[in-house]
Write a protein that holds these residues in place. Structure first.
Motif, PDB file in Angstrom:
ATOM      1  N   ALA A 117       0.816  -1.206   0.000  1.00 19.74           N
ATOM      2  CA  ALA A 117       0.000   0.000   0.000  1.00 19.74           C
ATOM      3  C   ALA A 117       0.855   1.265   0.000  1.00 19.74           C
ATOM      4  O   ALA A 117       0.481   2.262  -0.612  1.00 19.74           O
ATOM      5  CB  ALA A 117      -0.941  -0.005   1.197  1.00 19.74           C
ATOM      6  N   CYS A 118       2.002   1.225   0.666  1.00 24.42           N
ATOM      7  CA  CYS A 118       2.905   2.385   0.644  1.00 24.42           C
ATOM      8  C   CYS A 118       3.437   2.633  -0.756  1.00 24.42           C
ATOM      9  O   CYS A 118       3.551   3.776  -1.197  1.00 24.42           O
ATOM     10  CB  CYS A 118       4.058   2.179   1.613  1.00 24.42           C
ATOM     11  N   VAL A 119       3.764   1.575  -1.456  1.00 30.08           N
ATOM     12  CA  VAL A 119       4.263   1.713  -2.824  1.00 30.08           C
ATOM     13  C   VAL A 119       3.166   2.203  -3.754  1.00 30.08           C
ATOM     14  O   VAL A 119       3.390   3.051  -4.619  1.00 30.08           O
ATOM     15  CB  VAL A 119       4.854   0.370  -3.330  1.00 30.08           C
ATOM     16  N   MET A 120       1.965   1.694  -3.568  1.00 28.46           N
ATOM     17  CA  MET A 120       0.838   2.017  -4.457  1.00 28.46           C
ATOM     18  C   MET A 120      -0.025   3.160  -3.907  1.00 28.46           C
ATOM     19  O   MET A 120      -1.121   3.385  -4.402  1.00 28.46           O
ATOM     20  CB  MET A 120      -0.040   0.776  -4.647  1.00 28.46           C
ATOM     21  N   ALA A 121       0.456   3.879  -2.896  1.00 27.38           N
ATOM     22  CA  ALA A 121      -0.345   4.892  -2.198  1.00 27.38           C
ATOM     23  C   ALA A 121      -0.941   5.906  -3.155  1.00 27.38           C
ATOM     24  O   ALA A 121      -0.264   6.448  -4.027  1.00 27.38           O
ATOM     25  CB  ALA A 121       0.511   5.606  -1.161  1.00 27.38           C
ATOM     26  N   GLY A 122      -2.239   6.141  -2.981  1.00 28.92           N
ATOM     27  CA  GLY A 122      -2.934   7.151  -3.757  1.00 28.92           C
ATOM     28  C   GLY A 122      -3.300   6.751  -5.163  1.00 28.92           C
ATOM     29  O   GLY A 122      -3.921   7.517  -5.888  1.00 28.92           O
ATOM     30  N   SER A 123      -2.956   5.544  -5.573  1.00 30.99           N
ATOM     31  CA  SER A 123      -3.220   5.141  -6.956  1.00 30.99           C
ATOM     32  C   SER A 123      -4.613   4.558  -7.126  1.00 30.99           C
ATOM     33  O   SER A 123      -5.178   4.610  -8.216  1.00 30.99           O
ATOM     34  CB  SER A 123      -2.186   4.109  -7.416  1.00 30.99           C
ATOM     35  N   GLY A 124      -5.169   3.972  -6.077  1.00 29.69           N
ATOM     36  CA  GLY A 124      -6.466   3.324  -6.195  1.00 29.69           C
ATOM     37  C   GLY A 124      -6.416   2.099  -7.091  1.00 29.69           C
ATOM     38  O   GLY A 124      -7.417   1.738  -7.711  1.00 29.69           O
ATOM     39  N   HIS A 125      -5.276   1.446  -7.149  1.00 22.94           N
ATOM     40  CA  HIS A 125      -5.059   0.282  -8.012  1.00 22.94           C
ATOM     41  C   HIS A 125      -6.038  -0.829  -7.658  1.00 22.94           C
ATOM     42  O   HIS A 125      -6.073  -1.310  -6.526  1.00 22.94           O
ATOM     43  CB  HIS A 125      -3.616  -0.192  -7.851  1.00 22.94           C
ATOM     44  N   LEU A 126      -6.858  -1.237  -8.628  1.00 23.06           N
ATOM     45  CA  LEU A 126      -7.915  -2.210  -8.350  1.00 23.06           C
ATOM     46  C   LEU A 126      -7.389  -3.603  -8.040  1.00 23.06           C
ATOM     47  O   LEU A 126      -7.973  -4.318  -7.231  1.00 23.06           O
ATOM     48  CB  LEU A 126      -8.892  -2.269  -9.519  1.00 23.06           C
ATOM     49  N   GLY A 127      -6.291  -4.007  -8.660  1.00 21.15           N
ATOM     50  CA  GLY A 127      -5.701  -5.313  -8.357  1.00 21.15           C
ATOM     51  C   GLY A 127      -5.251  -5.399  -6.908  1.00 21.15           C
ATOM     52  O   GLY A 127      -5.451  -6.427  -6.242  1.00 21.15           O
ATOM     53  N   SER A 128      -4.661  -4.312  -6.421  1.00 17.64           N
ATOM     54  CA  SER A 128      -4.244  -4.269  -5.019  1.00 17.64           C
ATOM     55  C   SER A 128      -5.451  -4.278  -4.092  1.00 17.64           C
ATOM     56  O   SER A 128      -5.446  -4.956  -3.062  1.00 17.64           O
ATOM     57  CB  SER A 128      -3.413  -3.013  -4.755  1.00 17.64           C
TER      58      SER A 128
ATOM     59  N   LEU B 123      -3.839  12.078  -3.694  1.00 19.10           N
ATOM     60  CA  LEU B 123      -2.611  12.318  -2.941  1.00 19.10           C
ATOM     61  C   LEU B 123      -1.728  11.082  -2.951  1.00 19.10           C
ATOM     62  O   LEU B 123      -2.175   9.981  -3.253  1.00 19.10           O
ATOM     63  CB  LEU B 123      -2.946  12.695  -1.500  1.00 19.10           C
ATOM     64  N   THR B 124      -0.472  11.278  -2.601  1.00 26.09           N
ATOM     65  CA  THR B 124       0.454  10.167  -2.483  1.00 26.09           C
ATOM     66  C   THR B 124       1.461  10.477  -1.381  1.00 26.09           C
ATOM     67  O   THR B 124       1.436  11.568  -0.814  1.00 26.09           O
ATOM     68  CB  THR B 124       1.169   9.897  -3.825  1.00 26.09           C
ATOM     69  N   LEU B 125       2.311   9.546  -1.076  1.00 28.50           N
ATOM     70  CA  LEU B 125       3.353   9.756  -0.080  1.00 28.50           C
ATOM     71  C   LEU B 125       4.558  10.380  -0.760  1.00 28.50           C
ATOM     72  O   LEU B 125       4.892  10.053  -1.892  1.00 28.50           O
ATOM     73  CB  LEU B 125       3.744   8.435   0.572  1.00 28.50           C
TER      74      LEU B 125
ATOM     75  N   LEU C 100      -4.115   3.062   0.056  1.00 33.40           N
ATOM     76  CA  LEU C 100      -4.315   2.827  -1.376  1.00 33.40           C
ATOM     77  C   LEU C 100      -5.169   3.925  -1.996  1.00 33.40           C
ATOM     78  O   LEU C 100      -4.958   4.320  -3.139  1.00 33.40           O
ATOM     79  CB  LEU C 100      -4.956   1.457  -1.578  1.00 33.40           C
ATOM     80  N   PHE C 101      -6.126   4.436  -1.228  1.00 35.15           N
ATOM     81  CA  PHE C 101      -7.018   5.483  -1.724  1.00 35.15           C
ATOM     82  C   PHE C 101      -6.778   6.803  -0.996  1.00 35.15           C
ATOM     83  O   PHE C 101      -7.716   7.552  -0.719  1.00 35.15           O
ATOM     84  CB  PHE C 101      -8.477   5.039  -1.574  1.00 35.15           C
ATOM     85  N   LEU C 102      -5.534   7.099  -0.728  1.00 40.54           N
ATOM     86  CA  LEU C 102      -5.148   8.290  -0.004  1.00 40.54           C
ATOM     87  C   LEU C 102      -5.661   9.544  -0.713  1.00 40.54           C
ATOM     88  O   LEU C 102      -5.401   9.752  -1.890  1.00 40.54           O
ATOM     89  CB  LEU C 102      -3.627   8.336   0.112  1.00 40.54           C
ATOM     90  N   GLY C 103      -6.409  10.348   0.006  1.00 38.37           N
ATOM     91  CA  GLY C 103      -6.928  11.590  -0.571  1.00 38.37           C
ATOM     92  C   GLY C 103      -7.893  11.346  -1.708  1.00 38.37           C
ATOM     93  O   GLY C 103      -7.987  12.173  -2.613  1.00 38.37           O
TER      94      GLY C 103
END
Length: 86
Positions: free
Chosen positions: A34-45, A82-84, A75-78
């Motif tokens: 989730a830290c790597v994919m933060a803010g992307s909303g990646h559906l697979g994750s 948003l992202t880290l 994963l759905f930050l902001g």
């Protein structure tokens, strides 16, 4: 595989990690993803995290539930805006 523990040899064949150890490792891996994919909303994750959350029964620890929920939040930050950063 033989390990010397306090002078006595112990066999590690057939030993398995106990449940709290596996929960801790899964929670840590979920948060790392989730830290790597933060803010992307990646559906697979998200699908993977939902499977982990759904597989959790009443015997899992509060920390496992919290780590999966935190991972979904990251994963759905902001709202995906948003992202880290460093």
């Amino acid at each position: 595989l033989r390990l010397a523990l306090g002078g006595a040899a112990a066999s590690t064949e057939g030993t398995r990690a106990d449940r709290p150890t596996v929960e801790s490792c899964l929670g840590t891996a979920a948060l790392a993803m989730a830290c790597v994919m933060a803010g992307s909303g990646h559906l697979g994750s998200l699908r993977l995290l939902r499977v982990l959350r759904r597989c959790a029964d009443n015997d899992v620890s509060y920390g496992f539930h919290m780590s999966i929920s935190m991972a979904i939040g990251l994963l759905f930050l902001g709202g995906g805006r948003l992202t880290l950063g460093t």
